[in-house]
Design a protein around this motif. Structure first.
Motif, PDB file in Angstrom:
ATOM      1  N   VAL A 100     -14.848   1.485   5.051  1.00 34.54           N
ATOM      2  CA  VAL A 100     -14.232   1.245   6.065  1.00 34.54           C
ATOM      3  C   VAL A 100     -12.865   1.088   5.861  1.00 34.54           C
ATOM      4  O   VAL A 100     -12.608   0.007   5.508  1.00 34.54           O
ATOM      5  CB  VAL A 100     -15.089   0.052   7.414  1.00 34.54           C
ATOM      6  N   ILE A 101     -12.025   1.678   6.222  1.00 33.11           N
ATOM      7  CA  ILE A 101     -10.385   1.593   5.878  1.00 33.11           C
ATOM      8  C   ILE A 101      -9.536   1.718   7.109  1.00 33.11           C
ATOM      9  O   ILE A 101     -10.084   2.389   8.168  1.00 33.11           O
ATOM     10  CB  ILE A 101     -10.070   2.433   4.729  1.00 33.11           C
ATOM     11  N   LEU A 102      -8.415   1.137   6.936  1.00 29.65           N
ATOM     12  CA  LEU A 102      -7.571   1.395   7.941  1.00 29.65           C
ATOM     13  C   LEU A 102      -6.334   2.128   7.710  1.00 29.65           C
ATOM     14  O   LEU A 102      -5.523   2.260   6.513  1.00 29.65           O
ATOM     15  CB  LEU A 102      -6.975  -0.214   8.436  1.00 29.65           C
ATOM     16  N   LEU A 103      -5.688   2.752   8.759  1.00 30.71           N
ATOM     17  CA  LEU A 103      -4.561   3.784   8.597  1.00 30.71           C
ATOM     18  C   LEU A 103      -3.622   3.281   9.928  1.00 30.71           C
ATOM     19  O   LEU A 103      -3.975   3.501  11.060  1.00 30.71           O
ATOM     20  CB  LEU A 103      -4.776   5.036   8.585  1.00 30.71           C
ATOM     21  N   THR A 104      -2.256   2.980   9.546  1.00 35.22           N
ATOM     22  CA  THR A 104      -1.400   2.412  10.668  1.00 35.22           C
ATOM     23  C   THR A 104      -0.056   3.445  10.851  1.00 35.22           C
ATOM     24  O   THR A 104       0.285   3.760   9.714  1.00 35.22           O
ATOM     25  CB  THR A 104      -0.818   1.071  10.745  1.00 35.22           C
TER      26      THR A 104
ATOM     27  N   PHE B 288      -8.617  -9.844  12.375  1.00 37.56           N
ATOM     28  CA  PHE B 288      -9.182  -8.395  12.590  1.00 37.56           C
ATOM     29  C   PHE B 288      -8.568  -7.348  11.180  1.00 37.56           C
ATOM     30  O   PHE B 288      -9.226  -6.898  10.796  1.00 37.56           O
ATOM     31  CB  PHE B 288      -8.597  -7.924  13.631  1.00 37.56           C
ATOM     32  N   LEU B 289      -7.434  -7.460  10.911  1.00 37.44           N
ATOM     33  CA  LEU B 289      -6.756  -6.817   9.956  1.00 37.44           C
ATOM     34  C   LEU B 289      -7.139  -7.276   8.667  1.00 37.44           C
ATOM     35  O   LEU B 289      -7.392  -6.446   7.527  1.00 37.44           O
ATOM     36  CB  LEU B 289      -5.248  -7.215   9.813  1.00 37.44           C
ATOM     37  N   ASP B 290      -7.509  -8.501   8.386  1.00 37.34           N
ATOM     38  CA  ASP B 290      -8.219  -9.112   7.195  1.00 37.34           C
ATOM     39  C   ASP B 290      -9.642  -8.553   6.981  1.00 37.34           C
ATOM     40  O   ASP B 290     -10.152  -8.459   5.824  1.00 37.34           O
ATOM     41  CB  ASP B 290      -8.292 -10.420   7.185  1.00 37.34           C
ATOM     42  N   ARG B 291     -10.234  -8.171   7.999  1.00 36.19           N
ATOM     43  CA  ARG B 291     -11.723  -7.529   8.083  1.00 36.19           C
ATOM     44  C   ARG B 291     -11.581  -6.420   6.996  1.00 36.19           C
ATOM     45  O   ARG B 291     -12.480  -5.891   6.150  1.00 36.19           O
ATOM     46  CB  ARG B 291     -12.222  -6.996   9.310  1.00 36.19           C
ATOM     47  N   PHE B 292     -10.620  -5.531   7.067  1.00 36.06           N
ATOM     48  CA  PHE B 292     -10.361  -4.533   6.402  1.00 36.06           C
ATOM     49  C   PHE B 292      -9.952  -4.607   4.698  1.00 36.06           C
ATOM     50  O   PHE B 292     -10.508  -3.701   3.990  1.00 36.06           O
ATOM     51  CB  PHE B 292      -9.237  -3.344   6.816  1.00 36.06           C
ATOM     52  N   MET B 293      -9.406  -5.930   4.487  1.00 36.22           N
ATOM     53  CA  MET B 293      -9.190  -6.269   3.088  1.00 36.22           C
ATOM     54  C   MET B 293     -10.212  -6.923   2.473  1.00 36.22           C
ATOM     55  O   MET B 293     -10.061  -7.115   1.409  1.00 36.22           O
ATOM     56  CB  MET B 293      -7.803  -7.074   3.318  1.00 36.22           C
ATOM     57  N   GLY B 294     -11.219  -7.178   3.220  1.00 35.87           N
ATOM     58  CA  GLY B 294     -12.320  -8.047   2.324  1.00 35.87           C
ATOM     59  C   GLY B 294     -13.878  -7.732   3.146  1.00 35.87           C
ATOM     60  O   GLY B 294     -14.529  -8.667   3.456  1.00 35.87           O
ATOM     61  N   LEU B 295     -14.158  -6.672   3.334  1.00 35.23           N
ATOM     62  CA  LEU B 295     -15.280  -6.209   3.794  1.00 35.23           C
ATOM     63  C   LEU B 295     -16.627  -6.660   2.884  1.00 35.23           C
ATOM     64  O   LEU B 295     -17.664  -6.624   3.613  1.00 35.23           O
ATOM     65  CB  LEU B 295     -15.385  -4.676   4.199  1.00 35.23           C
TER      66      LEU B 295
ATOM     67  N   GLY C 157     -18.592  -3.799  -1.867  1.00 35.65           N
ATOM     68  CA  GLY C 157     -18.536  -3.195  -2.945  1.00 35.65           C
ATOM     69  C   GLY C 157     -17.391  -2.315  -3.309  1.00 35.65           C
ATOM     70  O   GLY C 157     -17.036  -2.141  -4.756  1.00 35.65           O
ATOM     71  N   GLY C 158     -16.694  -2.224  -2.163  1.00 33.50           N
ATOM     72  CA  GLY C 158     -15.192  -1.423  -2.632  1.00 33.50           C
ATOM     73  C   GLY C 158     -14.152  -2.203  -2.481  1.00 33.50           C
ATOM     74  O   GLY C 158     -14.148  -3.055  -2.003  1.00 33.50           O
ATOM     75  N   ILE C 159     -13.029  -1.689  -2.773  1.00 35.30           N
ATOM     76  CA  ILE C 159     -11.759  -2.263  -2.588  1.00 35.30           C
ATOM     77  C   ILE C 159     -11.305  -2.229  -1.267  1.00 35.30           C
ATOM     78  O   ILE C 159     -11.172  -1.124  -0.635  1.00 35.30           O
ATOM     79  CB  ILE C 159     -10.310  -1.555  -3.619  1.00 35.30           C
ATOM     80  N   GLY C 160     -11.010  -3.390  -0.438  1.00 31.03           N
ATOM     81  CA  GLY C 160     -10.470  -3.377   0.923  1.00 31.03           C
ATOM     82  C   GLY C 160      -9.144  -2.695   0.907  1.00 31.03           C
ATOM     83  O   GLY C 160      -8.320  -3.111  -0.087  1.00 31.03           O
ATOM     84  N   VAL C 161      -8.816  -1.867   1.956  1.00 30.89           N
ATOM     85  CA  VAL C 161      -7.431  -0.965   1.832  1.00 30.89           C
ATOM     86  C   VAL C 161      -6.918  -0.890   3.207  1.00 30.89           C
ATOM     87  O   VAL C 161      -7.501  -0.565   4.065  1.00 30.89           O
ATOM     88  CB  VAL C 161      -7.500   0.175   1.036  1.00 30.89           C
TER      89      VAL C 161
END
Length: 334
Positions: free
Chosen positions: A6-10, A106-113, A116-120
């Protein structure tokens, strides 16, 4: 790199929630700058054309059409506009109708889900909202990072125009060899406000020929490759806030990942979904518009559309219930 699922694009619409400029506002600030009185040919072009990114490309890709002194003035005016936007965002923050702590969580959710993958978080923005307000640091050599915090008014790096030099090819190679143990990253796909190349030229990716600029800059080209890897990993959800889907190089990657790798998109935008769909499926302006095959592939992979401003999702006046945020969480994180 193995990124989170699950990743974020702004995009620019994200920063607009805090006073950032959208395309027409950028045009207005540039057009109204008094320095352009000494760049009459460019001023005339701005009067006839409202797409400032197209004008930017016309000026810098077709330099022979404009006197050198006008090009230098235009470069200075564009940079001043970006710094003005940064100042507007900073001045607006304390009075904005958004609860900053709720947004940050909310934004931090994408950085530390924790999957097992790198939050980004990928961004197309060159402003410094995330660095100044939340202390985020882009994935780049330490020497390029902003060194300050929002409240430290005595720090000379807070409001100055100190430039940050991009790494040379050798420095870049040394940098990426060190990126083996990161757990989260913030990636500025189109560069940042103060970044310049080793020759001192501006490195912000602006205009309609963005991919040509990106491929010439090792760090930004690597970012673009990482974005492609992240969205093409399979079973990925991409949450998009404030991107208008007008960058063809980004749309091409998205369409490919949607069609070949099952990428699922979740859009947060105040734009009416019918208008959003029309702008995505057809190119051009006016009654005659050409179908956009790339946009069609993207539209078919949208699994959630949330027609809200961030002030609706994260109101400054907190509520006992937050149905808009719950709707997003249930769709994206479950």
């Amino acid at each position: 790199m193995n990124f989170s699922k699950v990743i974020l694009l702004t995009g620019a619409g994200f920063s607009a929630n805090f006073g950032g400029f959208l395309a027409r506002e950028m045009w207005s600030w540039i057009f109204s700058n008094h320095k352009l009185k000494n760049a009459g040919n460019i001023k005339l072009k701005l009067r006839d054309e409202f797409d400032f990114e197209k004008i930017y490309s016309d000026v810098f890709d077709e330099r022979s059409n404009f006197p050198t002194h006008e090009i230098e003035i235009f470069k200075e005016v564009v940079n001043e506009t970006y710094f003005s936007m940064d100042n507007v965002i900073q001045a607006f923050w304390d009075s904005m109708p958004i609860h900053p702590s709720d947004l940050e969580r909310f934004l931090d959710r994408f950085m530390g889900l924790g999957d097992g993958g790198i939050g980004v978080c990928f961004t197309l923005n060159q402003d410094m909202v995330m660095e100044k307000r939340f202390g985020w640091r882009p994935l780049c050599p330490q020497s390029m990072n902003y060194a300050g915090n929002w409240g430290d008014r005595t720090n000379p790096d807070l409001n100055s125009t100190t430039l940050k030099v991009l790494p040379t090819s050798q420095q870049f190679n040394n940098f990426i060899y060190q990126q083996f143990n990161i757990t989260s990253c913030y990636i500025k796909l189109h560069g940042s406000l103060r970044w310049v190349n080793p020759g001192g030229d501006d490195s912000k990716v602006i205009g309609i020929n963005k991919i040509q600029t990106i491929t010439k800059i090792p760090l930004l080209n690597w970012y673009f490759e990482l974005f492609g890897q992240a969205i093409s990993a399979g079973d990925v959800k991409l949450v998009v806030i404030g991107y208008g889907f007008r960058d063809q190089h980004i749309n091409n990657l998205l369409a490919k990942a949607c069609e070949e790798n099952g990428l699922k998109l979740f859009i947060i935008s105040p734009e009416d979904p019918e208008s959003f769909q029309a702008n995505l499926l057809f190119r051009g302006q006016g009654p005659i518009r050409d179908p956009d095959i790339t946009g069609s592939k993207i539209w078919k992979s949208i699994y959630g559309y949330f027609p809200y401003r961030l002030s609706k999702i994260f109101p400054r006046e907190q509520r006992t219930q937050n149905p808009e945020l719950n709707e997003i969480y249930n769709a994206v994180f479950n």
